[in-house]
Scaffold this motif. Structure first.
Motif, PDB file in Angstrom:
ATOM      1  N   UNK B  67       0.790  -1.239   0.000  1.00  0.00           N
ATOM      2  CA  UNK B  67       0.000   0.000   0.000  1.00  0.00           C
ATOM      3  C   UNK B  67       0.825   1.295   0.000  1.00  0.00           C
ATOM      4  N   UNK B  68       2.078   1.245   0.514  1.00  0.00           N
ATOM      5  CA  UNK B  68       2.860   2.489   0.617  1.00  0.00           C
ATOM      6  C   UNK B  68       3.062   3.189  -0.737  1.00  0.00           C
ATOM      7  N   UNK B  69       3.362   2.450  -1.832  1.00  0.00           N
ATOM      8  CA  UNK B  69       3.529   3.157  -3.112  1.00  0.00           C
ATOM      9  C   UNK B  69       2.263   3.892  -3.538  1.00  0.00           C
ATOM     10  N   UNK B  70       1.095   3.311  -3.243  1.00  0.00           N
ATOM     11  CA  UNK B  70      -0.175   3.975  -3.564  1.00  0.00           C
ATOM     12  C   UNK B  70      -0.354   5.216  -2.698  1.00  0.00           C
ATOM     13  N   UNK B  71       0.069   5.102  -1.441  1.00  0.00           N
ATOM     14  CA  UNK B  71      -0.049   6.246  -0.540  1.00  0.00           C
ATOM     15  C   UNK B  71       0.793   7.414  -1.044  1.00  0.00           C
ATOM     16  N   UNK B  72       2.066   7.141  -1.392  1.00  0.00           N
ATOM     17  CA  UNK B  72       2.948   8.231  -1.842  1.00  0.00           C
ATOM     18  C   UNK B  72       2.507   8.738  -3.206  1.00  0.00           C
ATOM     19  N   UNK B  73       2.050   7.827  -4.071  1.00  0.00           N
ATOM     20  CA  UNK B  73       1.545   8.254  -5.380  1.00  0.00           C
ATOM     21  C   UNK B  73       0.354   9.183  -5.228  1.00  0.00           C
ATOM     22  N   UNK B  74      -0.571   8.795  -4.317  1.00  0.00           N
ATOM     23  CA  UNK B  74      -1.747   9.631  -4.068  1.00  0.00           C
ATOM     24  C   UNK B  74      -1.329  10.988  -3.517  1.00  0.00           C
ATOM     25  N   UNK B  75      -0.308  10.992  -2.650  1.00  0.00           N
ATOM     26  CA  UNK B  75       0.146  12.268  -2.069  1.00  0.00           C
ATOM     27  C   UNK B  75       0.697  13.204  -3.144  1.00  0.00           C
ATOM     28  N   UNK B  76       1.369  12.634  -4.166  1.00  0.00           N
ATOM     29  CA  UNK B  76       1.870  13.468  -5.263  1.00  0.00           C
ATOM     30  C   UNK B  76       0.692  14.096  -6.017  1.00  0.00           C
ATOM     31  N   UNK B  77      -0.324  13.265  -6.335  1.00  0.00           N
ATOM     32  CA  UNK B  77      -1.519  13.782  -7.022  1.00  0.00           C
ATOM     33  C   UNK B  77      -2.196  14.854  -6.158  1.00  0.00           C
ATOM     34  N   UNK B  78      -2.246  14.601  -4.846  1.00  0.00           N
ATOM     35  CA  UNK B  78      -2.876  15.562  -3.934  1.00  0.00           C
ATOM     36  C   UNK B  78      -2.099  16.870  -3.875  1.00  0.00           C
ATOM     37  N   UNK B  79      -0.771  16.764  -3.887  1.00  0.00           N
ATOM     38  CA  UNK B  79       0.050  17.980  -3.833  1.00  0.00           C
ATOM     39  C   UNK B  79      -0.156  18.816  -5.091  1.00  0.00           C
ATOM     40  N   UNK B  80      -0.143  18.153  -6.250  1.00  0.00           N
ATOM     41  CA  UNK B  80      -0.295  18.888  -7.514  1.00  0.00           C
ATOM     42  C   UNK B  80      -1.690  19.512  -7.605  1.00  0.00           C
ATOM     43  N   UNK B  81      -2.730  18.709  -7.339  1.00  0.00           N
ATOM     44  CA  UNK B  81      -4.093  19.245  -7.434  1.00  0.00           C
ATOM     45  C   UNK B  81      -4.327  20.293  -6.339  1.00  0.00           C
ATOM     46  N   UNK B  82      -3.708  20.076  -5.173  1.00  0.00           N
ATOM     47  CA  UNK B  82      -3.853  21.039  -4.077  1.00  0.00           C
ATOM     48  C   UNK B  82      -3.219  22.380  -4.420  1.00  0.00           C
ATOM     49  N   UNK B  83      -2.016  22.334  -5.021  1.00  0.00           N
ATOM     50  CA  UNK B  83      -1.341  23.584  -5.407  1.00  0.00           C
ATOM     51  C   UNK B  83      -2.193  24.322  -6.449  1.00  0.00           C
ATOM     52  N   UNK B  84      -2.774  23.562  -7.406  1.00  0.00           N
ATOM     53  CA  UNK B  84      -3.626  24.200  -8.417  1.00  0.00           C
ATOM     54  C   UNK B  84      -4.835  24.886  -7.772  1.00  0.00           C
ATOM     55  N   UNK B  85      -5.384  24.250  -6.721  1.00  0.00           N
ATOM     56  CA  UNK B  85      -6.527  24.882  -6.030  1.00  0.00           C
ATOM     57  C   UNK B  85      -6.101  26.157  -5.320  1.00  0.00           C
ATOM     58  N   UNK B  86      -4.884  26.126  -4.731  1.00  0.00           N
ATOM     59  CA  UNK B  86      -4.388  27.335  -4.046  1.00  0.00           C
ATOM     60  C   UNK B  86      -4.171  28.455  -5.063  1.00  0.00           C
ATOM     61  N   UNK B  87      -3.552  28.089  -6.203  1.00  0.00           N
ATOM     62  CA  UNK B  87      -3.283  29.102  -7.230  1.00  0.00           C
ATOM     63  C   UNK B  87      -4.604  29.663  -7.784  1.00  0.00           C
ATOM     64  N   UNK B  88      -5.597  28.776  -7.927  1.00  0.00           N
ATOM     65  CA  UNK B  88      -6.877  29.203  -8.492  1.00  0.00           C
ATOM     66  C   UNK B  88      -7.700  30.054  -7.533  1.00  0.00           C
ATOM     67  N   UNK B  89      -7.610  29.755  -6.245  1.00  0.00           N
ATOM     68  CA  UNK B  89      -8.399  30.490  -5.244  1.00  0.00           C
ATOM     69  C   UNK B  89      -7.511  30.843  -4.053  1.00  0.00           C
ATOM     70  N   UNK B  90      -6.465  31.652  -4.266  1.00  0.00           N
ATOM     71  CA  UNK B  90      -5.477  31.872  -3.193  1.00  0.00           C
ATOM     72  C   UNK B  90      -6.046  32.500  -1.931  1.00  0.00           C
ATOM     73  N   UNK B  91      -6.961  33.440  -2.071  1.00  0.00           N
ATOM     74  CA  UNK B  91      -7.491  34.107  -0.874  1.00  0.00           C
ATOM     75  C   UNK B  91      -8.320  33.130  -0.050  1.00  0.00           C
ATOM     76  N   UNK B  92      -9.170  32.376  -0.759  1.00  0.00           N
ATOM     77  CA  UNK B  92     -10.030  31.414  -0.075  1.00  0.00           C
ATOM     78  C   UNK B  92      -9.199  30.379   0.688  1.00  0.00           C
TER      79      UNK B  92
END
Lengths: 182, 174
Positions: B67-92
């Motif tokens: 399961x660990x590779x899936x966990x770290x893989x998911x974290x990479x996807x989460x980091x990228x999508x999370x950064x995009x959300x911050x860039x898209x709605x930085x104040x929020x």
């Protein structure tokens, strides 16, 4: 029975009133809904991937599905209870919402897919339980389950951006603090 | 932080996301939730294995390597999508207390996961035989899972930061 009338009565109930007037109720319920749904999707996807032979067929399917699906059901119960409470707070709005309706249809389809698998496909499991290629019918069930649950997530999230249908989405400042959309 | 958020909202990428917000934000959030599902199930199943409630036919090391590779893989996807959300709605995002509580819990969760995975590889046999039955380790497995639940809950709470935190929320100060 008229579903709209039922939704309206539900929304006007004391519970509906309480959910709308208690500031932290919906935020807390909504976040618990997320915990429920991510665990439903996460645990069921391990079973679905096993059907697709990912990462391998070396572990018994029956054993894996038996120990995992208990957690899927537990998480599903949490998602249903919290989902029903969110529905109660704004029942008629959800009832009128196209994305919400599509989500419900996808949930029913996921249920039918599961029933077909559990009642028919799984009967031959002794032939492919371990170290054997999984039959096409079971692979299709796994793939369908993955796609349908992802669809449930996408449409569920989309509901949060469309349930104020009277508001023009293009005109919303999504960057504003306390944007009405969630 | 307000200045930084305001600057971020004027960048090209942010403007692109804002112009396409009707589908971009819900789409990226959906991807984020799917990855949270992969992450949370991976963590749940390793922690349940420590408790001995699942995968008893597999060693703790085998379960973690599953399961660990899936966990770290998911974290990479989460980091990228999370950064995009911050860039898209930085104040929020950046002016929400929930966001910073989430990041703090996330840091704890990642540190514990790295420490656990290093320790497991170094002391595999001790983990399999004695460590999994220690009360403190078992409590830590439960608490770690709850920390990750906290990360997800605080993530959702960003949308309700003002109502949930009241006067503690920076969005109520502006």
């Amino acid at each position: 029975m008229d579903i709209y009338e039922w939704a309206n009565q539900l929304e006007q109930s004391g519970l509906g009133e309480w959910l709308r007037s208690t500031v932290r109720a919906i935020p807390v319920i909504n976040s618990l809904h997320v915990i429920g749904l991510v665990l439903v999707f996460g645990t069921i996807s391990v079973v679905d991937l096993r059907l697709l032979g990912i990462p391998s067929t070396r572990r018994s399917f029956k054993l894996l599905a038996g120990e995992l699906l208990k957690w899927t059901w537990l998480a599903f119960a949490l998602a249903v209870v919290t989902g029903f409470l969110m529905f109660t707070a704004n029942a008629t709005t959800f009832y009128d919402n196209t994305q919400f309706r599509i989500k419900m249809v996808l949930l029913v389809l996921a249920g039918i897919n599961m029933l077909v698998f559990e009642l028919i496909t799984v009967r031959s499991v002794h032939q492919w339980d371990k170290d054997q290629p999984v039959p096409v019918s079971a692979k299709v069930a796994g793939l369908l389950s993955l796609v349908l649950w992802m669809g449930v997530i996408v449409f569920g999230r989309w509901v949060g951006y469309t349930k104020g249908a009277h508001i023009d989405v293009q005109s919303i400042d999504f960057n504003a603090i306390n944007s009405p959309f969630f | 932080m307000r200045d930084f958020a305001d600057w971020l909202s004027t960048t090209d990428l942010s403007l692109y996301i804002q112009e396409n917000n009707a589908w971009f934000i819900p789409g990226i959030q959906s991807l984020h939730i799917i990855a949270i599902g992969v992450l949370m199930a991976s963590i749940l199943l390793v922690n349940l294995r420590i408790l001995g409630w699942v995968s008893r036919d597999q060693s703790l090391l085998q379960t973690t390597e599953r399961y660990a590779p899936w966990m770290w893989g998911a974290l990479v996807v989460l980091a990228v999508s999370g950064v995009l959300m911050i860039v898209g709605e930085p104040v929020r995002e950046l002016l929400a207390l929930s966001f910073w509580v989430k990041m703090s819990l996330l840091a704890i969760g990642i540190i514990v996961a790295i420490a656990f995975q290093i320790s497991l590889r170094r002391h595999a046999s001790a983990w399999e035989t004695s460590l999994v039955s220690r009360g403190r380790i078992r409590s830590a497995a439960v608490i770690t899972f709850l920390v990750w639940c906290g990360v997800a809950i605080m993530g959702r709470m960003i949308a309700f930061d003002g109502p949930f935190w009241g006067s503690l929320s920076p969005s109520n100060l502006i």
